[in-house]
Every structure is written in structure tokens, then in C-alpha cells.
Design a protein around this motif. Structure first.
Motif, PDB file in Angstrom:
ATOM      1  N   ALA A   1       0.834  -1.204   0.000  1.00 20.80           N
ATOM      2  CA  ALA A   1       0.000   0.000   0.000  1.00 20.80           C
ATOM      3  C   ALA A   1       0.863   1.247   0.000  1.00 20.80           C
ATOM      4  O   ALA A   1       1.906   1.299   0.668  1.00 20.80           O
ATOM      5  N   THR A   2       0.439   2.245  -0.759  1.00 26.74           N
ATOM      6  CA  THR A   2       1.101   3.544  -0.659  1.00 26.74           C
ATOM      7  C   THR A   2       0.704   4.171   0.679  1.00 26.74           C
ATOM      8  O   THR A   2      -0.307   3.781   1.289  1.00 26.74           O
ATOM      9  N   VAL A   3       1.479   5.133   1.120  1.00 26.10           N
ATOM     10  CA  VAL A   3       1.181   5.815   2.381  1.00 26.10           C
ATOM     11  C   VAL A   3      -0.193   6.476   2.298  1.00 26.10           C
ATOM     12  O   VAL A   3      -1.006   6.393   3.235  1.00 26.10           O
ATOM     13  N   GLU A   4      -0.464   7.128   1.169  1.00 29.27           N
ATOM     14  CA  GLU A   4      -1.759   7.799   1.000  1.00 29.27           C
ATOM     15  C   GLU A   4      -2.904   6.795   1.054  1.00 29.27           C
ATOM     16  O   GLU A   4      -3.927   7.029   1.720  1.00 29.27           O
ATOM     17  N   ALA A   5      -2.759   5.644   0.364  1.00 31.39           N
ATOM     18  CA  ALA A   5      -3.819   4.639   0.361  1.00 31.39           C
ATOM     19  C   ALA A   5      -3.994   4.015   1.732  1.00 31.39           C
ATOM     20  O   ALA A   5      -5.113   3.726   2.158  1.00 31.39           O
ATOM     21  N   ALA A   6      -2.885   3.818   2.451  1.00 32.58           N
ATOM     22  CA  ALA A   6      -2.971   3.234   3.794  1.00 32.58           C
ATOM     23  C   ALA A   6      -3.739   4.147   4.735  1.00 32.58           C
ATOM     24  O   ALA A   6      -4.459   3.675   5.628  1.00 32.58           O
ATOM     25  N   GLU A   7      -3.612   5.457   4.535  1.00 35.81           N
ATOM     26  CA  GLU A   7      -4.353   6.401   5.363  1.00 35.81           C
ATOM     27  C   GLU A   7      -5.815   6.480   4.925  1.00 35.81           C
ATOM     28  O   GLU A   7      -6.726   6.507   5.750  1.00 35.81           O
ATOM     29  N   ARG A   8      -6.039   6.491   3.618  1.00 27.94           N
ATOM     30  CA  ARG A   8      -7.405   6.597   3.101  1.00 27.94           C
ATOM     31  C   ARG A   8      -8.216   5.347   3.404  1.00 27.94           C
ATOM     32  O   ARG A   8      -9.396   5.429   3.740  1.00 27.94           O
ATOM     33  N   TYR A   9      -7.573   4.197   3.292  1.00 29.01           N
ATOM     34  CA  TYR A   9      -8.271   2.928   3.523  1.00 29.01           C
ATOM     35  C   TYR A   9      -7.738   2.245   4.778  1.00 29.01           C
ATOM     36  O   TYR A   9      -7.440   1.055   4.790  1.00 29.01           O
ATOM     37  N   ALA A  10      -7.636   3.022   5.841  1.00 29.14           N
ATOM     38  CA  ALA A  10      -7.086   2.493   7.092  1.00 29.14           C
ATOM     39  C   ALA A  10      -7.885   1.295   7.594  1.00 29.14           C
ATOM     40  O   ALA A  10      -7.324   0.369   8.188  1.00 29.14           O
ATOM     41  N   ASP A  11      -9.202   1.294   7.356  1.00 31.06           N
ATOM     42  CA  ASP A  11     -10.025   0.173   7.810  1.00 31.06           C
ATOM     43  C   ASP A  11      -9.663  -1.103   7.068  1.00 31.06           C
ATOM     44  O   ASP A  11      -9.616  -2.201   7.659  1.00 31.06           O
ATOM     45  N   ILE A  12      -9.373  -0.997   5.763  1.00 32.58           N
ATOM     46  CA  ILE A  12      -9.005  -2.174   4.971  1.00 32.58           C
ATOM     47  C   ILE A  12      -7.634  -2.693   5.400  1.00 32.58           C
ATOM     48  O   ILE A  12      -7.419  -3.902   5.530  1.00 32.58           O
ATOM     49  N   VAL A  13      -6.706  -1.764   5.631  1.00 33.83           N
ATOM     50  CA  VAL A  13      -5.371  -2.168   6.095  1.00 33.83           C
ATOM     51  C   VAL A  13      -5.488  -2.872   7.439  1.00 33.83           C
ATOM     52  O   VAL A  13      -4.818  -3.886   7.695  1.00 33.83           O
ATOM     53  N   GLY A  14      -6.364  -2.360   8.303  1.00 37.02           N
ATOM     54  CA  GLY A  14      -6.580  -2.997   9.597  1.00 37.02           C
ATOM     55  C   GLY A  14      -7.161  -4.400   9.442  1.00 37.02           C
ATOM     56  O   GLY A  14      -6.746  -5.332  10.149  1.00 37.02           O
ATOM     57  N   GLU A  15      -8.103  -4.563   8.507  1.00 35.43           N
ATOM     58  CA  GLU A  15      -8.685  -5.882   8.259  1.00 35.43           C
ATOM     59  C   GLU A  15      -7.631  -6.849   7.713  1.00 35.43           C
ATOM     60  O   GLU A  15      -7.632  -8.037   8.051  1.00 35.43           O
ATOM     61  N   ALA A  16      -6.739  -6.315   6.878  1.00 36.30           N
ATOM     62  CA  ALA A  16      -5.665  -7.151   6.329  1.00 36.30           C
ATOM     63  C   ALA A  16      -4.747  -7.639   7.445  1.00 36.30           C
ATOM     64  O   ALA A  16      -4.365  -8.816   7.480  1.00 36.30           O
ATOM     65  N   ARG A  17      -4.391  -6.754   8.339  1.00 34.11           N
ATOM     66  CA  ARG A  17      -3.526  -7.149   9.472  1.00 34.11           C
ATOM     67  C   ARG A  17      -4.250  -8.171  10.357  1.00 34.11           C
ATOM     68  O   ARG A  17      -3.655  -9.150  10.813  1.00 34.11           O
ATOM     69  N   ASP A  18      -5.533  -7.932  10.606  1.00 29.73           N
ATOM     70  CA  ASP A  18      -6.309  -8.868  11.427  1.00 29.73           C
ATOM     71  C   ASP A  18      -6.391 -10.242  10.772  1.00 29.73           C
ATOM     72  O   ASP A  18      -6.506 -11.259  11.471  1.00 29.73           O
ATOM     73  N   ALA A  19      -6.351 -10.264   9.433  1.00 31.65           N
ATOM     74  CA  ALA A  19      -6.414 -11.534   8.704  1.00 31.65           C
ATOM     75  C   ALA A  19      -5.066 -12.241   8.660  1.00 31.65           C
ATOM     76  O   ALA A  19      -4.950 -13.332   8.101  1.00 31.65           O
ATOM     77  N   GLY A  20      -4.034 -11.610   9.226  1.00 35.32           N
ATOM     78  CA  GLY A  20      -2.716 -12.224   9.276  1.00 35.32           C
ATOM     79  C   GLY A  20      -1.814 -11.882   8.113  1.00 35.32           C
ATOM     80  O   GLY A  20      -0.732 -12.464   7.965  1.00 35.32           O
ATOM     81  N   ALA A  21      -2.228 -10.936   7.263  1.00 42.15           N
ATOM     82  CA  ALA A  21      -1.415 -10.560   6.107  1.00 42.15           C
ATOM     83  C   ALA A  21      -0.261  -9.643   6.520  1.00 42.15           C
ATOM     84  O   ALA A  21      -0.398  -8.827   7.435  1.00 42.15           O
TER      85      ALA A  21
END
Length: 250
Positions: free
Chosen positions: A55-75
Motif C-alpha cells: 500500500a502507498t502511504v496515501e492509500a494506507a491512510e485513506r483505507y485504514a479500515d481495509i489495512v486494519g482488516e488485512a492485518r487482522d487476517a494475518g497478512a
């Protein structure tokens, strides 16, 4: 954020992800790319599927919920600059998120064990965009599974994954089924099929329940040029059919 927090363009992880635009590497590693927020969100919600997220820094901030779901999924989540994302992505205008996912296909026999009421069958569909679109339409139409014959395009082609708009993660999909003879297990399940007919895009709504056969009906999709060489099943009962109008592509 310090540049040291960003993954290096020369990283082995970046090189491995970049290779997944090639079918032989996808098949060898049994991994594929999911690009954009919708596909990544769906992948994160599918158990044991999302392996890595770039993820780009901008996308990680914009889609913080998706990044969080990815981490929760073990990615594993890697922050990257736009050039790295552009190198990995197969789109002209990347959306800042690229996921690496495990293959999802299910053996055809396993699908039949569930006695699905509607199965979409793609026979000799060569255009990846058409394959993804049919998968998406099958999902919207309430199909319980999708089957691709051995002469059809790779399910995990990036264009097919994008065209499915997340539906790839909703349905069990079988790949590599031979269309030149009845499929393994289909006779015992009562499964039959009929090829698409007529010019242009068609969806036949003929009721399969009016025939003698009372098994689960598949929707059948094929190219105008290729289609079915022979019927995958023995039933003469007319079923619902889908036609892909794209010309075969290499």
C-alpha cells in the motif's frame, strides 16, 4: 514518515509479487494479485486468503479500515512508494492497494457434494474480462458455484480478477474441468447442461424444473467462436445459458 519505513523496490517480496502477472508463476506459487480497495477488502474477509498487502502511504491512510482488516487476517502489510505499486500493479492507474492472495479454487467433486441449485459453467471462454464479468453476473443471479473448463482463460488472470469486482471471493469455483466428456461425479449428482444458443449475448430463462431431470442446473457460458464442442452432460433438459461474445485471445 521516514523513507526507511517504505519497502525497497529491490526487495525480494516486491520481485515475487511482480512476477504474479505471469500465469506460470501464479500456477507455480498458487498465488495471485487482487488490486484495488474492493478486491483487497473481499480478500481480507475470506479466511486464510490474503498473504501480503502492498500500500502507498496515501492509500494506507485513506483505507485504514481495509489495512486494519488485512492485518487482522494475518497478512503482512508493506508500505511502498507509488513507483513500487505501479511496478506490481497490472493497471494503468493503480489505486494504491495490491494484495497477494492464495488460490481459491475448489475441486469440482466437492462442489457437487453440496448439490448446488445453480452452477455457472464457462466453456472455452478466452477473454479474461468476460470471464470475470460472467462470474460477477453469476454471483448477482444467485449462482452457488462457477466452473471453468480446461480450455477457458486462467481464473486468476489480473483482468479476470478485476472484472469480477470481488465476486471471486464469494463463490466456490472449480477450474480445469474437461468439457469433451461428462465430468467426474456429474452423473451421480444428476447434473446436466446445454450449450448457449442464438446470436449475441443471451440469457435463457427456460425453467429446468419442467423437464424430467430434477438435479441442479448449471448456467453455461461459451465463446461464439468456440462454445461447447460436445455437451458436458447427458441431460437434454434445457437450462439457463450465458454467452460470451469476446473473441478468443492468446
Amino acid at each position: 514518515m521516514s523513507p526507511l519505513d517504505l519497502i525497497s523496490p529491490r526487495s525480494a517480496r516486491v520481485a515475487a509479487a511482480r512476477r504474479l502477472d505471469k500465469r506460470n508463476f501464479r500456477s507455480k506459487e498458487r498465488l495471485f494479485l487482487a488490486e484495488g480497495p474492493q478486491a483487497v477488502r473481499e480478500a481480507a474477509g475470506f479466511k486464510d486468503t490474503l498473504v501480503e498487502l502492498f500500500a502507498t502511504v496515501e492509500a494506507a491512510e485513506r483505507y485504514a479500515d481495509i489495512v486494519g482488516e488485512a492485518r487482522d487476517a494475518g497478512a503482512r502489510v508493506h508500505l511502498a512508494d507509488e513507483q513500487v505499486i505501479a511496478d506490481i500493479s497490472t493497471t494503468v492507474t493503480p489505486q494504491g492497494l495490491v494484495g497477494v492472495c492464495r488460490f481459491l479454487d475448489t475441486p469440482f467433486e466437492e462442489i457437487l457434494k453440496g448439490r448446488p441449485k445453480l452452477v455457472a459453467v464457462l466453456a472455452n471462454v478466452r477473454d479474461p474480462g468476460n470471464a470475470g464479468t460472467v462470474l460477477r453476473c453469476a454471483d448477482a443471479a444467485g449462482a452457488e458455484a462457477v466452473v471453468l473448463t480446461d480450455a477457458s482463460v486462467d481464473l486468476y488472470n489480473p483482468k479476470a480478477v478485476r472484472a469480477s469486482v470481488g465476486s471471486l471471493f464469494h463463490l466456490p469455483v472449480a477450474v480445469g474441468c474437461r468439457s469433451s466428456r461428462p465430468w467426474p461425479g456429474s452423473r451421480g449428482s444428476g447434473c446436466g447442461s446445454s450449450p448457449p444458443t442464438g446470436p449475441g449475448p443471451t440469457i435463457s430463462t427456460t425453467s429446468w424444473t419442467r423437464g424430467r431431470w430434477a438435479g441442479p442446473p448449471p448456467g453455461c457460458s461459451g465463446t461464439r467462436r468456440g462454445g461447447f464442442r460436445r455437451r458436458p452432460g447427458r441431460s437434454r433438459t434445457p437450462l439457463c445459458g450465458f454467452r460470451s461474445t469476446g473473441r478468443p485471445k492468446a
